[in-house]
Motif scaffolding. Structure first.
Motif, PDB file in Angstrom:
ATOM      1  N   ILE A 100       0.834  -1.201   0.000  1.00  0.00           N
ATOM      2  CA  ILE A 100       0.000   0.000   0.000  1.00  0.00           C
ATOM      3  C   ILE A 100       0.873   1.257   0.000  1.00  0.00           C
ATOM      4  O   ILE A 100       1.496   1.581   1.013  1.00  0.00           O
ATOM      5  N   ASP A 228      -2.091  -3.356  10.099  1.00  0.00           N
ATOM      6  CA  ASP A 228      -3.410  -2.966  10.584  1.00  0.00           C
ATOM      7  C   ASP A 228      -3.900  -1.745   9.801  1.00  0.00           C
ATOM      8  O   ASP A 228      -3.230  -0.705   9.786  1.00  0.00           O
ATOM      9  N   PRO A 229      -5.045  -1.820   9.129  1.00  0.00           N
ATOM     10  CA  PRO A 229      -5.549  -0.692   8.331  1.00  0.00           C
ATOM     11  C   PRO A 229      -5.693   0.599   9.129  1.00  0.00           C
ATOM     12  O   PRO A 229      -5.467   1.685   8.594  1.00  0.00           O
ATOM     13  N   ALA A 232      -2.251   2.041   9.366  1.00  0.00           N
ATOM     14  CA  ALA A 232      -1.858   2.574   8.059  1.00  0.00           C
ATOM     15  C   ALA A 232      -2.509   3.941   7.827  1.00  0.00           C
ATOM     16  O   ALA A 232      -1.850   4.875   7.350  1.00  0.00           O
ATOM     17  N   GLU A 233      -3.766   4.058   8.170  1.00  0.00           N
ATOM     18  CA  GLU A 233      -4.467   5.336   7.990  1.00  0.00           C
ATOM     19  C   GLU A 233      -3.909   6.410   8.917  1.00  0.00           C
ATOM     20  O   GLU A 233      -3.774   7.574   8.524  1.00  0.00           O
TER      21      GLU A 233
END
Length: 283
Positions: A100, A228-229, A232-233
């Motif tokens: 990502i 972990d999303p 990441a955010e």
């Protein structure tokens, strides 16, 4: 000896990080070694402190010996985030399918490479036929892949066009080689070239830019796809929140050679992938 020592240190660092690979409170970060190791650490230190503040996690910088080591470590979850070139992002994504890219610097949407020489008779690539030439790392987007791609577009195949093709391993090393006369010319990324000029580390009375590539997408901060999303955010928003109007943020941005960070996406690097395939650097 220095290279062997650096490789050993980098290897030990990666091994050590692997031991804590599942420690939720440690964020393991690295970068492609496109400059000297001491310079990479100097540039990262304030950013690492900022990310610790924003995430509440310990941020550990993990040095690596070469570009493939960053790709492999991120693809095997031994790193959580890395500063990649466009090509190294493509390589990681090819291995995992889920890397990502979070953010890039504003200028990375229109990046260029600079062709340099210390020979006053060289005005263009046509003047370099039969002379020696240096790229950076073979895995470097701006120091190898894209300059090669654009040369191929002009029917210049480096291995037959130049008398000798060498790989310096890093952008600053390429500039040093050209200035010292080790090669007749070379290519490096525009950002590092400007930094070397501004810091006086290259003598523009001896070395000059004689050509610039067309623009392309390049560097970005990428996280592994299994991160972990929510984390990441949080990391993405931390980069986007850096404000050049704030002195403490500007100091971080300046070290990253960034005016600001903007969001990016995998689709931005499709052109890099196509160029790598055209140059037979990606199967």
């Amino acid at each position: 000896m220095f290279k062997r020592s650096l490789s050993l240190v980098a290897g030990l660092a990666l091994c050590a990080s692997a031991v804590t690979s599942f420690a939720a409170d440690v964020l393991r970060v690295s970068a492609i070694p496109d400059e000297a190791p001491t310079e990479l650490l100097r540039k990262f230190k304030p950013l690492g402190a900022y990310l610790e503040q924003q995430t509440g996690m310990k941020v550990e910088f993990v040095p690596v010996a070469d570009y493939p080591a960053v790709v492999e470590a991120l693809a095997t979850d031994r790193l959580d985030m890395a500063w990649l070139g466009g090509f190294t992002f493509v390589q990681v994504n090819q291995k995992t399918g889920n890397a990502i890219p979070l953010v890039q610097r504003e200028q990375d949407a229109q990046f260029t490479s600079k062709f340099i020489t210390s020979d006053p008779n060289v005005k263009s690539l046509a003047d370099l036929k039969g002379k020696s030439f240096a790229f950076g790392s073979i895995s470097s987007t701006s120091g190898s892949l894209m300059p090669r791609y654009f040369m191929l577009q002009d029917n210049i195949k480096p291995e037959t066009y130049f008398s000798r093709v060498a790989y310096s391993g890093a952008h600053d090393a390429t500039a040093a080689w050209v200035q010292a006369g080790k090669v007749d010319a070379g290519v490096l990324n525009a950002s590092v070239w400007q930094k070397l000029v501004d810091s006086g580390k290259v003598d523009t009375n001896k070395v000059k830019v004689f050509a610039t590539t067309p623009t392309y997408f390049d560097y970005n901060w990428t996280v592994r796809g299994t991160l972990d999303p929510a984390l990441a955010e949080k990391l993405k928003q931390a980069f986007l929140a850096l404000d050049p109007a704030k002195p403490e943020d500007k100091a971080i941005l300046d070290l990253q050679a960034a005016s600001r960070f903007i969001a990016t996406k995998p689709e931005n690097y499709k052109g890099i992938e196509d160029a790598a395939r055209a140059a037979d650097l990606l199967k």
